[in-house]
Enzyme design. Structure first.
Site, short mmCIF file in Angstrom:
data_model
loop_
_atom_site.label_atom_id
_atom_site.label_comp_id
_atom_site.label_asym_id
_atom_site.label_seq_id
_atom_site.Cartn_x
_atom_site.Cartn_y
_atom_site.Cartn_z
N ASP A 93 67.26 -15.68 30.19
CA ASP A 93 67.26 -15.88 31.65
C ASP A 93 67.08 -17.34 32.06
O ASP A 93 66.63 -18.18 31.28
CB ASP A 93 66.20 -15.00 32.32
CG ASP A 93 64.80 -15.19 31.74
OD1 ASP A 93 64.69 -15.50 30.54
OD2 ASP A 93 63.82 -15.05 32.49
N GLU A 160 62.30 -13.38 30.63
CA GLU A 160 61.10 -14.04 30.10
C GLU A 160 60.35 -14.75 31.21
O GLU A 160 59.12 -14.72 31.25
CB GLU A 160 61.49 -15.05 29.01
CG GLU A 160 60.30 -15.55 28.20
CD GLU A 160 59.41 -16.53 28.93
OE1 GLU A 160 58.18 -16.46 28.77
OE2 GLU A 160 59.93 -17.36 29.70
N GLU A 161 61.08 -15.40 32.13
CA GLU A 161 60.41 -16.21 33.15
C GLU A 161 59.54 -15.35 34.07
O GLU A 161 58.58 -15.86 34.66
CB GLU A 161 61.43 -17.00 33.98
CG GLU A 161 62.22 -18.03 33.18
CD GLU A 161 61.38 -19.20 32.69
OE1 GLU A 161 60.18 -19.28 33.06
OE2 GLU A 161 61.92 -20.01 31.92
N ARG A 200 52.90 -24.76 14.30
CA ARG A 200 51.45 -24.73 14.45
C ARG A 200 50.95 -23.34 14.08
O ARG A 200 51.41 -22.34 14.64
CB ARG A 200 51.05 -25.05 15.89
CG ARG A 200 49.56 -25.02 16.14
CD ARG A 200 49.25 -25.28 17.62
NE ARG A 200 47.85 -25.01 17.88
CZ ARG A 200 46.87 -25.90 17.74
NH1 ARG A 200 47.15 -27.12 17.38
NH2 ARG A 200 45.63 -25.56 17.97
ZN LIG Z 1 60.36 -21.27 31.31
ZN LIG Z 2 61.18 -20.65 28.36
#
Ligand SMILES: [Zn+2]
Ligand SMILES: [Zn+2]
Length: 447
Positions: A93, A160-161, A200
């Site tokens: 997205d 995702e956002e 990480r």
């Molecule tokens: Zn983002």
């Molecule tokens: Zn992102």
């Protein structure tokens, strides 16, 4: 990292080399796919066209493809005999931002919201790059199935956002339907030299919880405060007292945030209102850290209400929460060692700090995400540098963190990854990472 127990065997390095053999020939097509996705961004939950591009490309790469998993999510499955399952994730997205990069393939797309307003749309978080890398990895792993044994799940995630897509794919039974992986792997574009991979172990993205606090008072005339309980003054004491949580209660070596982002009380100078409402965000490296911050906020809020003789107890509601992204140390060590072995030690660096921003990747591995076990699925997530070399060199500062802050970052209108080095490294990283966990086909001896 090499020379330790996580160093890849010769058989794994050979499998990675086989998978990477087709990379250079693929970059031209992938560049075209990237420019096409960049020019056609879609907001969270509206990734219809992107999902079609993804489904076609995964099928062409030899995957069994299932669409409509948790909304516009797409799952591709590559199988090569018996062996472990590994999942790779890319998100699809874009954001409501007007692009100002001036690139020839810049987005001119707008999205008509339900209220009739047209909003500009831009791939300002690099999810077009993540998706293209996922398709490239599928192609390379599909073409070199003779080099590995097991299954690879390719997850193209929507939304995702809005931190809802990963939860939606889990709720749609993604790992119950397609198998529980031994690890879920993914990457995110970041301001750093294009092509550099930043690994990480342990916490990578903060956990967060957003709170709404409602303080109750007793309203009245502003000139006769003695007959009231002033919720505005109560709220002001709460805001001040909350500053003590991070300063006095949290280990100074641990990142933590308590931010009061909004405070609404009162309407006129001579009226004392009935209530005050505060909105607060809390961040810590993991869920237990956020729970401790939320508990401290609740304690302060209740104590200030009691101190003010509030007529009833305040309400503290968690309105949104995302789990922290905590990388599995063993998975990171294996993937990082394989990346260094096949891409060169100079292609890999240490991600220096935990991000206080959020990413919903960790929801894919949450306890219960496979529909059965309470065991979380191990995660391996790394950053992919995307900043053009000239831009990086022109930035001031001598540390990675300082320079990164001086170049166009994600969620800004001038975010412009350097496509070729970013794609070359991002595809290579994602295509080889599962080979750190899958069985190599060659029966070469270890070492
Ligand atoms: Zn983002
Ligand atoms: Zn992102």
């Amino acid at each position: 990292m090499t020379g330790d127990v996580h160093a890849p065997t010769r058989a794994r390095r050979a499998a990675a080399a086989e998978v990477l053999a087709g990379l250079e020939d693929l970059l031209g097509d992938l560049g075209a796919t990237y420019r096409d996705l960049h020019a056609h961004p879609e907001l969270s939950g509206h990734e219809r066209r992107t999902a079609e591009v993804v489904a076609d490309a995964l099928a062409a790469a030899g995957c069994e493809v299932t669409t409509g998993v948790g909304g516009h999510g797409v799952v591709g499955v590559l199988t090569s005999g018996d062996g472990p399952t590994v999942a790779l994730r890319g998100d699809m997205d874009a954001l409501p931002i007007r692009e100002a990069t001036g690139l020839p393939y810049a987005s001119a797309v707008t999205h008509r919201r339900a209220d009739g307003v047209d909003v500009p749309v831009m791939h300002a978080c690099g999810h077009d790059l993540h998706t293209t890398c996922l398709l490239g990895a599928a192609h390379l792993l599909g073409a070199a199935r003779h080099a590995w044994r097991g299954r690879v799940l390719l997850l193209a995630q929507p939304a995702e956002e809005s931190v809802s897509g990963a939860k939606a794919m889990v709720a749609d039974g993604v790992f119950r339907r397609f198998g529980r992986p031994v690890a879920i792997l993914g990457q995110h574009a970041t301001p750093a030299p294009a092509g550099l991979l930043l690994h990480r172990a342990g916490p990578l993205y903060a956990a967060n919880a957003n709170l709404e606090v409602r303080l109750h008072g007793t309203g009245g005339h502003g000139a006769r405060p003695e007959g009231t309980v002033d919720p505005l003054a109560m709220g002001a004491y709460v805001v001040t007292r909350l500053q003590g949580i991070v300063a006095r209660e949290v280990d100074p070596r641990q990142p933590a945030v308590v931010t009061v982002g909004s405070f609404h009380a009162g309407a006129r100078p001579n009226v004392i209102g009935e209530e005050a409402v505060l909105e607060i965000t809390t961040r810590a490296p993991d869920t237990s850290g956020v729970e401790a911050l939320v508990a401290a906020v609740e304690r302060v809020v209740h104590a200030e209400a009691a101190a003010a003789a509030a007529p009833r107890a305040p309400e503290v509601i968690v309105t949104e929460a995302t789990r922290g992204l905590v990388n599995d140390p063993d998975v990171v060590a294996r993937v990082r060692a394989l990346h260094a072995a096949v891409l060169g030690e100079g292609a890999v660096a240490e991600q220096p700090e935990v991000r206080t921003t959020s990413e919903d990747f960790a929801e894919l591995g949450a306890p219960g995400a496979d529909g059965g076990s309470d065991e979380p699925i191990p995660l391996g997530f790394w950053f992919l540098g995307i900043t053009p070399a000239t831009v990086w060199q022109a930035a001031g500062g001598d540390s990675l963190t300082v320079r990164a802050a001086a170049v166009p970052g994600t969620h800004t209108p001038r975010f412009a990854p350097d496509p070729e080095p970013s794609l070359r490294a991002g595809v290579a990283a994602l295509a080889t990472a599962p080979l750190a966990l899958l069985d190599p086909a060659a029966a070469a001896p270890a070492g």
